[in-house]
Design a protein around this motif. Structure first.
Motif, PDB file in Angstrom:
ATOM      1  N   ASP A  92       0.832  -1.218   0.000  1.00 39.42           N
ATOM      2  CA  ASP A  92       0.000   0.000   0.000  1.00 39.42           C
ATOM      3  C   ASP A  92       0.863   1.264   0.000  1.00 39.42           C
ATOM      4  N   HIS A  93       2.193   1.078   0.002  1.00 39.08           N
ATOM      5  CA  HIS A  93       3.111   2.224  -0.055  1.00 39.08           C
ATOM      6  C   HIS A  93       4.015   2.178  -1.286  1.00 39.08           C
ATOM      7  N   ASP A 144       4.214   3.976   8.559  1.00 32.83           N
ATOM      8  CA  ASP A 144       3.244   3.376   9.474  1.00 32.83           C
ATOM      9  C   ASP A 144       3.768   3.177  10.892  1.00 32.83           C
ATOM     10  N   HIS A 183      -0.898   6.909   7.125  1.00 33.20           N
ATOM     11  CA  HIS A 183      -2.361   6.972   6.961  1.00 33.20           C
ATOM     12  C   HIS A 183      -2.917   7.972   7.966  1.00 33.20           C
TER      13      HIS A 183
HETATM   14 ZN   LIG Z   1       0.361   1.366   5.237  1.00 31.40          ZN
END
Ligand SMILES: [Zn+2]
Length: 263
Positions: A92-93, A144, A183
């Motif tokens: 997701d990065h 994160d 996030h």
């Molecule tokens: Zn993430």
């Protein structure tokens, strides 16, 4: 071209740009820093303009809308020399790395020598978490290690790794530093202090109940445990964490506690 044709072409251009950028959120943070995100994804993408290059941090969740992201970036800085940095290796990065590399960007990995940006390696959310500090804008990108939209996920470094990582971030910059999480909304250092404190509260209560012999199911139903979890619900989402994820968070915390005690 007739006037009508010019008008039509112009309208088409405007409408195609609107359509192209309709999946990308853009927020200007300072003169040299923007935050972007793909709609439907919660990952923050950083965009920093340095003297000769544009730095793209964590582009982005998934493989969709990458051309749109590219267009938005070019609309701000024109054609540029783009460098990609990742805060960690989760998809997701890093989802857009390949796309941007194919379009001429360079991924900066081992040799880090960027004028104006400091990189520090920590181990909390993943074995290789990178914190990036852009001194000129006083902005820290933390991936994160700190999540402003979710509970902590210190599954690689455990409690010790988490504490080291948070302290590393707190030691950068000053009281005005802006922290961009992987996030959720940007925050200042007091929010990070609160996040650290709540994480310790979480670990302590799970450790105590686990020692007393409570199983995951009964821990999950405990009101005090629920209250501590709710402390991470900064944007007051309802429900904050789905039951399955809540259970997993307890299980993974117990695994870390057991590992820590086994050492
Ligand atoms: Zn993430």
């Amino acid at each position: 071209m007739t006037n009508l044709k010019i008008l039509t072409a112009a309208l088409l251009l405007i409408s195609s740009f609107t359509a192209l950028s309709s999946n990308i959120n853009l927020e200007r943070i300072s003169e040299n820093v923007h935050i972007l995100s793909g709609k439907g994804y919660g990952t923050n993408i950083g965009l920093i303009s340095l003297e000769d290059d544009v730095v793209l941090i964590d582009p982005m969740a998934g493989k969709n809308h990458l051309a749109e992201l590219d267009t938005v970036i070019r609309s701000i800085y024109g054609t540029t020399n783009t460098l990609i940095l990742n805060t960690h290796q989760h998809s997701d990065h890093t989802g857009g790395n390949d796309y941007f590399i194919k379009h001429g960007a360079t991924l900066v990995e081992d040799k880090f020598d960027l004028n104006g940006i400091t990189r520090i390696k920590v181990n909390s959310h993943s074995p290789e978490d990178y914190v990036y500090y852009h001194e000129k804008s006083n902005i820290i990108f933390v991936g994160d290690v700190f999540d402003a939209s979710w509970h902590p996920t210190f599954y690689s470094g455990g409690i010790e790794g988490f504490e080291n990582a948070i302290n590393t971030i707190l030691n950068l910059g000053d009281d005005q530093s802006l922290i961009i999480p992987g996030h959720g909304s940007p925050a200042h250092k007091p929010a990070l202090h609160v996040f650290r404190e709540n994480t310790f509260k979480w670990v302590n209560i799970i450790r105590d109940l686990h020692r007393e012999g409570w199983n995951v199911e009964s821990i999950r139903k405990n009101q005090q445990v629920k209250n501590v979890l709710e402390k991470f619900n900064v944007s007051k989402k309802s429900p904050f964490v789905p039951e399955k994820a809540f259970k997993k968070f307890i299980e993974r915390t117990i695994t870390l506690i057991e590992k820590e005690e086994g050492m």
